[in-house]
Design a protein around this motif. Structure first.
Motif, PDB file in Angstrom:
ATOM      1  N   ARG A  27       0.828  -1.208   0.000  1.00 56.78           N
ATOM      2  CA  ARG A  27       0.000   0.000   0.000  1.00 56.78           C
ATOM      3  C   ARG A  27       0.862   1.258   0.000  1.00 56.78           C
ATOM      4  NH1 ARG A  27      -5.195   0.198   1.705  1.00 56.78           N
ATOM      5  NH2 ARG A  27      -4.747   1.927   3.137  1.00 56.78           N
ATOM      6  N   TYR A  28       2.058   1.174   0.579  1.00 55.06           N
ATOM      7  CA  TYR A  28       2.948   2.342   0.612  1.00 55.06           C
ATOM      8  C   TYR A  28       3.316   2.784  -0.800  1.00 55.06           C
ATOM      9  CZ  TYR A  28       6.935   5.302   1.801  1.00 55.06           C
ATOM     10  OH  TYR A  28       7.799   6.364   1.923  1.00 55.06           O
ATOM     11  N   TRP A  29       3.577   1.809  -1.690  1.00 54.10           N
ATOM     12  CA  TRP A  29       3.970   2.131  -3.058  1.00 54.10           C
ATOM     13  C   TRP A  29       2.785   2.208  -4.006  1.00 54.10           C
ATOM     14  CZ3 TRP A  29       8.503   4.120  -3.461  1.00 54.10           C
ATOM     15  CH2 TRP A  29       9.522   3.743  -2.590  1.00 54.10           C
ATOM     16  N   ASP A  30       1.579   2.062  -3.476  1.00 48.40           N
ATOM     17  CA  ASP A  30       0.382   2.202  -4.303  1.00 48.40           C
ATOM     18  C   ASP A  30      -0.039   3.670  -4.279  1.00 48.40           C
ATOM     19  OD1 ASP A  30      -1.937   2.027  -5.708  1.00 48.40           O
ATOM     20  OD2 ASP A  30      -3.005   0.747  -4.288  1.00 48.40           O
ATOM     21  N   PHE A  31       0.393   4.430  -5.285  1.00 51.95           N
ATOM     22  CA  PHE A  31       0.152   5.871  -5.296  1.00 51.95           C
ATOM     23  C   PHE A  31      -1.263   6.229  -5.738  1.00 51.95           C
ATOM     24  CE2 PHE A  31       4.767   5.504  -5.646  1.00 51.95           C
ATOM     25  CZ  PHE A  31       5.146   6.277  -4.555  1.00 51.95           C
ATOM     26  N   SER A  32      -2.095   5.198  -5.989  1.00 47.65           N
ATOM     27  CA  SER A  32      -3.514   5.477  -6.186  1.00 47.65           C
ATOM     28  C   SER A  32      -4.199   5.749  -4.850  1.00 47.65           C
ATOM     29  CB  SER A  32      -4.187   4.297  -6.893  1.00 47.65           C
ATOM     30  OG  SER A  32      -4.152   3.127  -6.078  1.00 47.65           O
ATOM     31  N   LEU A  33      -3.476   5.533  -3.748  1.00 43.78           N
ATOM     32  CA  LEU A  33      -3.968   5.852  -2.410  1.00 43.78           C
ATOM     33  C   LEU A  33      -3.318   7.158  -1.961  1.00 43.78           C
ATOM     34  CD1 LEU A  33      -3.624   2.299  -0.784  1.00 43.78           C
ATOM     35  CD2 LEU A  33      -5.725   3.372  -1.615  1.00 43.78           C
ATOM     36  N   PRO A  34      -3.924   8.295  -2.247  1.00 40.21           N
ATOM     37  CA  PRO A  34      -3.306   9.571  -1.875  1.00 40.21           C
ATOM     38  C   PRO A  34      -3.288   9.757  -0.362  1.00 40.21           C
ATOM     39  CG  PRO A  34      -5.536   9.932  -2.662  1.00 40.21           C
ATOM     40  CD  PRO A  34      -5.243   8.468  -2.872  1.00 40.21           C
ATOM     41  N   SER A  35      -2.218  10.382   0.126  1.00 43.70           N
ATOM     42  CA  SER A  35      -2.102  10.604   1.563  1.00 43.70           C
ATOM     43  C   SER A  35      -1.635  12.008   1.892  1.00 43.70           C
ATOM     44  CB  SER A  35      -1.133   9.583   2.181  1.00 43.70           C
ATOM     45  OG  SER A  35       0.125   9.656   1.552  1.00 43.70           O
ATOM     46  N   ALA A  36      -0.807  12.597   1.048  1.00 47.10           N
ATOM     47  CA  ALA A  36      -0.297  13.945   1.304  1.00 47.10           C
ATOM     48  C   ALA A  36      -0.003  14.635  -0.020  1.00 47.10           C
ATOM     49  CB  ALA A  36       0.946  13.898   2.182  1.00 47.10           C
ATOM     50  N   GLU A  37      -0.156  15.945  -0.027  1.00 46.78           N
ATOM     51  CA  GLU A  37       0.103  16.742  -1.219  1.00 46.78           C
ATOM     52  C   GLU A  37       1.167  17.789  -0.902  1.00 46.78           C
ATOM     53  OE1 GLU A  37      -3.582  18.439  -2.330  1.00 46.78           O
ATOM     54  OE2 GLU A  37      -4.436  16.583  -3.100  1.00 46.78           O
ATOM     55  N   VAL A  38       2.170  17.900  -1.774  1.00 45.64           N
ATOM     56  CA  VAL A  38       3.245  18.875  -1.601  1.00 45.64           C
ATOM     57  C   VAL A  38       2.982  20.060  -2.523  1.00 45.64           C
ATOM     58  CG1 VAL A  38       5.724  19.283  -1.742  1.00 45.64           C
ATOM     59  CG2 VAL A  38       4.866  17.052  -0.999  1.00 45.64           C
ATOM     60  N   HIS A  39       3.045  21.242  -1.957  1.00 39.89           N
ATOM     61  CA  HIS A  39       2.852  22.480  -2.725  1.00 39.89           C
ATOM     62  C   HIS A  39       4.173  23.235  -2.755  1.00 39.89           C
ATOM     63  CE1 HIS A  39      -1.431  21.607  -2.302  1.00 39.89           C
ATOM     64  NE2 HIS A  39      -1.240  21.506  -0.989  1.00 39.89           N
ATOM     65  N   PRO A  40       4.892  23.229  -3.890  1.00 38.48           N
ATOM     66  CA  PRO A  40       6.181  23.919  -3.953  1.00 38.48           C
ATOM     67  C   PRO A  40       6.036  25.393  -3.576  1.00 38.48           C
ATOM     68  CG  PRO A  40       5.866  22.534  -5.883  1.00 38.48           C
ATOM     69  CD  PRO A  40       4.555  22.549  -5.159  1.00 38.48           C
ATOM     70  N   THR A  41       6.928  25.859  -2.727  1.00 39.78           N
ATOM     71  CA  THR A  41       6.885  27.259  -2.314  1.00 39.78           C
ATOM     72  C   THR A  41       7.358  28.151  -3.457  1.00 39.78           C
ATOM     73  OG1 THR A  41       9.127  27.127  -1.402  1.00 39.78           O
ATOM     74  CG2 THR A  41       7.301  26.595   0.077  1.00 39.78           C
ATOM     75  N   THR A  42       7.045  29.429  -3.362  1.00 40.55           N
ATOM     76  CA  THR A  42       7.429  30.371  -4.420  1.00 40.55           C
ATOM     77  C   THR A  42       8.937  30.463  -4.562  1.00 40.55           C
ATOM     78  OG1 THR A  42       5.426  31.667  -4.003  1.00 40.55           O
ATOM     79  CG2 THR A  42       7.193  32.735  -5.220  1.00 40.55           C
ATOM     80  N   VAL A  43       9.639  30.563  -3.442  1.00 43.17           N
ATOM     81  CA  VAL A  43      11.097  30.665  -3.504  1.00 43.17           C
ATOM     82  C   VAL A  43      11.698  29.381  -4.051  1.00 43.17           C
ATOM     83  CG1 VAL A  43      11.396  29.861  -1.121  1.00 43.17           C
ATOM     84  CG2 VAL A  43      13.163  31.261  -2.183  1.00 43.17           C
ATOM     85  N   SER A  44      11.040  28.246  -3.827  1.00 40.53           N
ATOM     86  CA  SER A  44      11.543  26.982  -4.363  1.00 40.53           C
ATOM     87  C   SER A  44      11.477  26.960  -5.887  1.00 40.53           C
ATOM     88  CB  SER A  44      10.738  25.819  -3.779  1.00 40.53           C
ATOM     89  OG  SER A  44      11.213  24.588  -4.276  1.00 40.53           O
ATOM     90  N   LYS A  45      10.428  27.520  -6.453  1.00 44.77           N
ATOM     91  CA  LYS A  45      10.314  27.581  -7.909  1.00 44.77           C
ATOM     92  C   LYS A  45      11.408  28.458  -8.506  1.00 44.77           C
ATOM     93  CE  LYS A  45       5.288  26.937  -7.814  1.00 44.77           C
ATOM     94  NZ  LYS A  45       3.969  27.541  -8.128  1.00 44.77           N
ATOM     95  N   TYR A  46      11.628  29.627  -7.904  1.00 46.24           N
ATOM     96  CA  TYR A  46      12.701  30.504  -8.379  1.00 46.24           C
ATOM     97  C   TYR A  46      14.065  29.844  -8.209  1.00 46.24           C
ATOM     98  CZ  TYR A  46       9.454  34.424  -8.824  1.00 46.24           C
ATOM     99  OH  TYR A  46       8.425  35.238  -9.212  1.00 46.24           O
ATOM    100  N   ASN A  47      14.241  29.114  -7.118  1.00 44.45           N
ATOM    101  CA  ASN A  47      15.523  28.471  -6.855  1.00 44.45           C
ATOM    102  C   ASN A  47      15.833  27.405  -7.899  1.00 44.45           C
ATOM    103  OD1 ASN A  47      17.848  27.700  -5.014  1.00 44.45           O
ATOM    104  ND2 ASN A  47      16.690  25.798  -5.003  1.00 44.45           N
ATOM    105  N   THR A  48      14.824  26.641  -8.296  1.00 45.60           N
ATOM    106  CA  THR A  48      15.038  25.619  -9.325  1.00 45.60           C
ATOM    107  C   THR A  48      15.490  26.257 -10.636  1.00 45.60           C
ATOM    108  OG1 THR A  48      13.364  24.181  -8.323  1.00 45.60           O
ATOM    109  CG2 THR A  48      13.950  23.758 -10.628  1.00 45.60           C
ATOM    110  N   PHE A  49      14.873  27.360 -11.000  1.00 44.07           N
ATOM    111  CA  PHE A  49      15.258  28.076 -12.220  1.00 44.07           C
ATOM    112  C   PHE A  49      16.692  28.605 -12.117  1.00 44.07           C
ATOM    113  CE2 PHE A  49      15.516  32.186 -14.471  1.00 44.07           C
ATOM    114  CZ  PHE A  49      15.334  31.741 -15.768  1.00 44.07           C
ATOM    115  N   LEU A  50      17.037  29.178 -10.964  1.00 46.63           N
ATOM    116  CA  LEU A  50      18.385  29.723 -10.792  1.00 46.63           C
ATOM    117  C   LEU A  50      19.437  28.615 -10.796  1.00 46.63           C
ATOM    118  CD1 LEU A  50      17.750  32.470  -8.062  1.00 46.63           C
ATOM    119  CD2 LEU A  50      18.217  32.808 -10.503  1.00 46.63           C
TER     120      LEU A  50
END
Length: 329
Positions: free
Chosen positions: A186-209
């Motif tokens: 069940r841990y590797w069954d990603f059809s069972l959602p458990s948590a959602e990650v929302h990238p922060t604004t600074v994280s998006k800029y950091n990836t680009f940089l």
């Protein structure tokens, strides 16, 4: 031989028993000699046709498969292969080819997504290997550039440590928020959602940089190696020393955004949303996950600062001494 589902077979047999073939007389009517066999054969063919059509219509629902052999997935896989190939070229000082392959990876990263959306070729496999290819390119090139001395060891430690810290927290979030029973399957069954990650604004800029940093680091030796690029640089009023100074300043900027983006996941409560109805338990799980990031990445930041003050500072002073010796000659 095709295994016909029992339900569909039973329906066909029952249809054969209950519904006489078109043009047949009722079963109680006396038939002429030779006609009953012909009528039975026609009825059997009709019932077989009905069963076959039902089976064929049910097959897509019984075994759904995605067509993963499409152009966007091919480009994504080629980008995944390009990561170690670029590292190999860097280690053997083929800077122009390494830069060209990195440019190919960047272009295909934009093109494959556009093609998949334009012609509706999105697949689950593509959604998995696309970020995998991006992350593999970043990690492999960061390690390679650090080994070559093209970027400071402290900066490479920050970039890699941030990813490792977030990955460790993601493992905890997945396990803690997974509905019972908590099994490996069940841990590797990603059809069972458990948590959602929302990238922060600074994280998006950091990836680009970070991508700009890798690209500019690959470009620098191509420009400073002499030839037409060096002549163009001098014509524009620039110099190798000016480029290196600008690169050092940009490295400091990326180090700051990397540290900021990593720590933002430790302080912002809305960066990760845990699914479920028990608000008290969700609050505890969120606090523990943020604590994991704060402790692990906080240690990474401290170690990177120590490296910057010791290892990187010593390397910079040795470079200055070598440069002074060359000037004296």
């Amino acid at each position: 031989m095709l295994n016909v589902p029992r339900r569909l077979y039973s329906e066909g047999v029952q249809k054969q028993r209950d519904e006489p073939a078109a043009g047949n007389e009722p079963s109680h009517t006396k038939d002429t000699p030779g006609r009953p066999i012909t009528k039975n054969i026609e009825a059997a063919r009709e019932s077989t046709r009905v069963v076959r059509e039902k089976v064929l219509s049910a097959l897509p629902n019984l075994s759904p498969h995605e067509n993963i052999y499409n152009l966007p997935n091919f480009l994504t896989v080629s980008r995944l292969i390009a990561a170690p190939a670029t590292a190999y070229l860097l280690l053997h000082d083929h800077h122009k080819w390494a830069l060209a392959l990195f440019a190919y990876a960047g272009i295909t990263d934009l093109v494959d997504g556009w093609i998949a959306r334009k012609w509706k070729l999105q697949t689950v496999a593509g959604s998995v290997i696309d970020p995998m290819a991006d992350k593999a390119l970043m990690i492999i090139l960061t390690v390679t550039l650090a080994v070559k001395g093209a970027i400071p060891l402290s900066l490479a430690t920050l970039i890699l440590g941030r990813d490792a810290s977030l990955a460790l927290a993601a493992i905890y979030y997945r396990y803690a928020s997974l509905p019972a029973p908590k099994t490996l399957q069940r841990y590797w069954d990603f059809s069972l959602p458990s948590a959602e990650v929302h990238p922060t604004t600074v994280s998006k800029y950091n990836t680009f940089l970070q991508l700009i940093l890798i690209g500019s680091t690959l470009t620098l030796p191509v420009i400073t190696s002499g030839g037409e690029y060096a002549s163009l640089l001098q014509h524009l009023g620039g110099s190798d020393e000016m480029l290196r100074t600008g690169m050092t300043a940009f490295q400091c900027l990326v180090a700051g955004t990397t540290a900021w983006s990593g720590l933002s996941y430790a302080f912002l409560k809305n960066a990760v949303t845990i699914l479920g109805e028990n608000e008290e338990l969700k609050a505890k799980q969120g606090a523990r996950g943020r604590a994991i990031i704060g402790v692990t990445f906080g240690g990474v930041v401290a170690y990177a600062v120590w490296l910057a003050l010791t290892h990187d500072a010593e390397g910079a002073s040795e470079s200055d001494q070598i440069g002074t010796a060359k000037d004296d000659r």
